[in-house]
Design an enzyme around this catalytic site. Structure first.
Site, short mmCIF file in Angstrom:
data_model
loop_
_atom_site.label_atom_id
_atom_site.label_comp_id
_atom_site.label_asym_id
_atom_site.label_seq_id
_atom_site.Cartn_x
_atom_site.Cartn_y
_atom_site.Cartn_z
N ARG A 1 -9.08 3.53 15.59
CA ARG A 1 -9.28 3.09 14.20
C ARG A 1 -10.74 3.35 13.82
O ARG A 1 -11.64 2.99 14.58
CB ARG A 1 -8.98 1.60 14.08
CG ARG A 1 -9.01 1.09 12.65
CD ARG A 1 -7.81 1.47 11.84
NE ARG A 1 -6.61 0.78 12.33
CZ ARG A 1 -5.39 1.10 11.93
NH1 ARG A 1 -5.18 2.05 11.06
NH2 ARG A 1 -4.35 0.44 12.42
N CYS B 1 2.69 8.15 10.67
CA CYS B 1 1.76 9.01 9.93
C CYS B 1 1.03 10.00 10.83
O CYS B 1 0.89 11.18 10.49
CB CYS B 1 0.77 8.14 9.16
SG CYS B 1 0.25 6.67 10.07
N ARG C 1 8.06 -12.98 -1.72
CA ARG C 1 6.65 -13.29 -2.01
C ARG C 1 6.11 -12.47 -3.18
O ARG C 1 5.24 -12.93 -3.92
CB ARG C 1 5.77 -13.00 -0.78
CG ARG C 1 5.91 -14.02 0.33
CD ARG C 1 4.92 -13.73 1.46
NE ARG C 1 5.09 -12.37 1.99
CZ ARG C 1 5.97 -12.05 2.94
NH1 ARG C 1 6.73 -12.98 3.46
NH2 ARG C 1 6.07 -10.80 3.37
N SER C 2 6.57 -11.24 -3.32
CA SER C 2 6.05 -10.37 -4.38
C SER C 2 7.00 -10.26 -5.57
O SER C 2 6.68 -9.58 -6.55
CB SER C 2 5.77 -8.97 -3.83
OG SER C 2 4.81 -9.05 -2.80
N HIS D 1 -6.07 9.69 7.57
CA HIS D 1 -6.24 9.83 9.01
C HIS D 1 -6.71 11.25 9.33
O HIS D 1 -6.44 12.19 8.58
CB HIS D 1 -4.91 9.62 9.74
CG HIS D 1 -4.34 8.24 9.61
ND1 HIS D 1 -4.94 7.22 8.94
CD2 HIS D 1 -3.19 7.73 10.13
CE1 HIS D 1 -4.19 6.13 9.02
NE2 HIS D 1 -3.11 6.41 9.73
N ALA E 1 0.83 -1.21 0.00
CA ALA E 1 0.00 0.00 0.00
C ALA E 1 0.87 1.26 0.00
O ALA E 1 0.58 2.22 -0.71
CB ALA E 1 -0.95 0.00 1.20
N LYS F 1 4.26 6.10 20.09
CA LYS F 1 5.04 6.63 18.95
C LYS F 1 4.79 8.13 18.84
O LYS F 1 5.72 8.90 18.61
CB LYS F 1 4.60 5.95 17.65
CG LYS F 1 5.16 4.55 17.44
CD LYS F 1 4.59 3.94 16.16
CE LYS F 1 5.07 2.53 15.95
NZ LYS F 1 4.39 1.88 14.78
N SER G 1 -6.19 2.07 5.96
CA SER G 1 -5.01 2.02 5.07
C SER G 1 -3.72 1.96 5.90
O SER G 1 -2.71 1.45 5.42
CB SER G 1 -4.99 3.23 4.14
OG SER G 1 -4.97 4.43 4.89
N GLN H 1 -8.08 7.06 12.70
CA GLN H 1 -7.16 6.51 11.70
C GLN H 1 -7.83 5.51 10.76
O GLN H 1 -8.50 4.56 11.18
CB GLN H 1 -5.96 5.86 12.41
CG GLN H 1 -5.19 6.90 13.20
CD GLN H 1 -3.87 6.40 13.77
OE1 GLN H 1 -3.49 6.83 14.85
NE2 GLN H 1 -3.16 5.54 13.06
O1 L14 Z 1 4.40 3.41 12.64
O2 L14 Z 1 -1.94 1.10 11.74
O3 L14 Z 1 4.45 3.91 10.55
O4 L14 Z 1 -2.57 3.11 11.17
C1 L14 Z 1 1.68 3.74 10.63
C2 L14 Z 1 0.27 3.24 10.46
C3 L14 Z 1 2.01 2.13 12.49
C4 L14 Z 1 0.58 1.65 12.30
C5 L14 Z 1 3.90 3.38 11.51
C6 L14 Z 1 -1.70 2.29 11.53
C7 L14 Z 1 2.57 2.71 11.24
C8 L14 Z 1 -0.29 2.76 11.74
#
Ligand code: L14
Length: 269
Positions: A242, A129, A41-42, A249, A15, A220, A159, A156
């Site tokens: 979420r 993000c 795998r890809s 987001h 993605a 984070k 994606s 969030q």
């Molecule tokens: O730390 O699940 O870059 O929305 C960013 C997306 C952690 C999970 C990161 C999510 C990710 C986040």
């Protein structure tokens, strides 16, 4: 650089990798050569960039010989290949969380702390993000008067959990509307034993719980903000949620600064 750089994208089929490619096309990002890399795998998949077809190659340490810039989409693959690429003279821009809090790796939002790019040793980390969105808005305010306290809540999109997260919301929505049982497999975190539906729902948990009843995603936002604003004394609490949205987001941010500021001044900034 006299000639245009050799660029490699690691995780090209995911993605985030797909967004990298879209932006490289949209911004006419200059390169003399482009390599698309992914895990085994890809490997072998075909992708078209700027009208040219590429076969995705399996990423190995040697893949980075002669590469100037490595755009790493994220994931566990960064841990081994980041240092391997850097050793070969490639400048790695890493979107995973692997190196963000490493004191030897600058963590950079170009609009917030571009000065930190100068001391990189081959790897430059790209923040989470939700941290980026927040600091893009807060840095101009911080420049007017130092930020002292932040209370943030996020909304969030799926994606953030990659392609699998996007598929999960679509599959569950289809199942629910057909009156079938939803089969949650990914959220709040693939690695956890219990999963909850996201269709027609909200999940106030992103990733695992780590400390003081905060999740990894919430911590984070705290730790990365301290690092990029170079101030560990900023009081920050984050609640990350979420929501059943495919992309983008959103956040609600309450902020206190050292000095009183007029709303006008803040708006202008
Ligand atoms: O730390 O699940 O870059 O929305 C960013 C997306 C952690 C999970 C990161 C999510 C990710 C986040």
């Amino acid at each position: 650089m006299t000639k245009e750089p050799v660029v490699a994208i690691l995780g090209a089929t995911g993605a985030v990798g797909q967004e990298f490619i879209r932006l490289i096309e949209e911004r006419k990002f200059p390169y003399s050569k482009l390599k698309l890399l992914a895990s085994y795998r890809s490997a072998g998949k075909k992708l078209t960039v700027n009208g040219q077809e590429y076969t995705v190659e399996e990423a190995k340490p040697e893949s980075f010989d002669g590469v100037d810039i490595g755009l790493f989409a994220g994931g566990s693959i960064s841990k081994e290949l980041g240092p391997e690429a850097a050793k070969r003279g490639c400048i790695v821009i890493d979107n995973s969380s692997t190196f963000r809090m490493d004191p030897n790796v600058p963590l950079v939002i170009p609009e917030v702390n571009p000065e930190d790019i100068a001391w990189h040793k081959g790897i430059i980390a790209n923040p989470n993000c939700s941290t980026i969105i927040m600091l893009m808005a807060l840095k101009p305010i911080h420049d007017l008067s130092p930020i002292k306290r932040i209370i943030v809540s996020t909304y969030q999109a799926v994606s953030g959990a990659g392609k699998e997260g996007i598929d999960e919301l679509r599959d569950e929505t289809e199942a629910y509307l057909k009156g079938e049982e939803m089969q949650p497999k990914i959220l709040p975190s693939k690695s956890l034993p219990k999963h909850y539906p996201i269709a027609f729902n909200l999940i106030p948990q992103i990733d695992k719980f780590v400390e003081k009843d905060y999740t990894k995603e919430e911590m984070k936002m705290v730790n990365e903000t301290h690092k990029m604003l170079h101030d560990d004394s900023i009081a920050i609490t984050a609640t990350t949620v979420r929501v059943p949205v495919f992309r983008s987001h959103a956040e609600s941010v309450y902020v206190e600064t050292a000095d009183e500021l007029s709303v006008d001044a803040v708006r202008k900034a």
